[in-house]
Design an enzyme around this catalytic site. Structure first.
Site, PDB file in Angstrom:
ATOM      1  N   HIS A 160      50.320  24.281  40.642  1.00  0.00           N
ATOM      2  CA  HIS A 160      49.462  23.542  39.892  1.00  0.00           C
ATOM      3  C   HIS A 160      48.002  23.988  40.265  1.00  0.00           C
ATOM      4  O   HIS A 160      47.516  24.025  41.268  1.00  0.00           O
ATOM      5  CB  HIS A 160      49.407  22.158  40.187  1.00  0.00           C
ATOM      6  CG  HIS A 160      48.919  20.865  39.386  1.00  0.00           C
ATOM      7  ND1 HIS A 160      49.184  19.641  39.513  1.00  0.00           N
ATOM      8  CD2 HIS A 160      48.251  21.287  38.194  1.00  0.00           C
ATOM      9  CE1 HIS A 160      48.486  19.039  38.393  1.00  0.00           C
ATOM     10  NE2 HIS A 160      47.892  20.040  37.741  1.00  0.00           N
ATOM     11  N   LEU A 161      47.369  24.330  39.012  1.00  0.00           N
ATOM     12  CA  LEU A 161      46.026  25.102  38.860  1.00  0.00           C
ATOM     13  C   LEU A 161      45.076  24.324  40.125  1.00  0.00           C
ATOM     14  O   LEU A 161      44.833  23.113  39.865  1.00  0.00           O
ATOM     15  CB  LEU A 161      45.373  25.062  37.718  1.00  0.00           C
ATOM     16  CG  LEU A 161      44.059  25.777  37.740  1.00  0.00           C
ATOM     17  CD1 LEU A 161      44.264  27.243  38.208  1.00  0.00           C
ATOM     18  CD2 LEU A 161      43.615  25.644  36.148  1.00  0.00           C
ATOM     19  N   HIS A 162      44.723  25.141  41.026  1.00  0.00           N
ATOM     20  CA  HIS A 162      43.680  24.535  42.028  1.00  0.00           C
ATOM     21  C   HIS A 162      42.901  25.614  42.382  1.00  0.00           C
ATOM     22  O   HIS A 162      43.523  26.642  42.576  1.00  0.00           O
ATOM     23  CB  HIS A 162      44.355  23.659  43.086  1.00  0.00           C
ATOM     24  CG  HIS A 162      45.225  24.237  43.959  1.00  0.00           C
ATOM     25  ND1 HIS A 162      46.591  24.942  43.553  1.00  0.00           N
ATOM     26  CD2 HIS A 162      45.115  24.812  45.429  1.00  0.00           C
ATOM     27  CE1 HIS A 162      47.394  25.378  44.542  1.00  0.00           C
ATOM     28  NE2 HIS A 162      46.266  25.698  45.583  1.00  0.00           N
ATOM     29  N   LEU A 163      41.803  25.124  43.083  1.00  0.00           N
ATOM     30  CA  LEU A 163      40.969  26.231  43.981  1.00  0.00           C
ATOM     31  C   LEU A 163      40.591  25.639  44.996  1.00  0.00           C
ATOM     32  O   LEU A 163      40.521  24.539  45.294  1.00  0.00           O
ATOM     33  CB  LEU A 163      39.650  26.559  42.845  1.00  0.00           C
ATOM     34  CG  LEU A 163      39.835  27.187  41.665  1.00  0.00           C
ATOM     35  CD1 LEU A 163      39.922  26.376  40.441  1.00  0.00           C
ATOM     36  CD2 LEU A 163      38.809  28.586  41.340  1.00  0.00           C
TER      37      LEU A 163
END
Length: 124
Positions: free
Chosen positions: A105-108
């Site tokens: 799941h897109l995360h930075l």
């Protein structure tokens, strides 16, 4: 929530709502939300498996359920956040599914390396 590295090797694996994702976290894990130039709101979460003190997770467009692939608008958001930061120790990083990301799941990663001395300052 998984604390182990994903065994996924396909960098283009689509998001799966059946697996752990950041829409499943408790609201208590949301430290703050930031708003971008388009008025979209992005949470910064407590990292339950931090690399160090001061390590959180920026989850852009969390409800859009994007897979863990770095896209240009996420880079632009990171640059916007870096430009707004008043602390020059503030860093943003990214790891993909093939680089030990445990959640698709897109995360930075948001990091305050200057906080590494936190235990020393607290006498720990």
């Amino acid at each position: 929530r998984p604390a182990v590295v994903s065994d996924v090797v396909d960098m283009n694996e689509p998001f799966s709502p059946n697996k752990f994702n950041f829409n499943k976290v408790d609201q208590e894990e949301v430290m703050v939300c930031i708003q971008d130039a388009q008025a979209d709101v992005h949470p910064i979460l407590v990292n339950v498996s931090p690399l160090m003190y001061g390590h959180g997770l920026l989850v852009p467009w969390v409800k859009q359920e994007l897979g863990q692939q770095l896209v240009p608008r996420a880079v632009a958001l990171a640059i916007q956040l870096l430009n707004a930061a008043t602390d020059c120790d503030f860093c943003i990083g990214f790891n993909s599914l093939g680089a030990f990301s445990s959640v698709n799941h897109l995360h930075l990663h948001v990091l305050y390396p200057g906080e590494l001395d936190h235990e020393i300052r607290l006498g720990g």
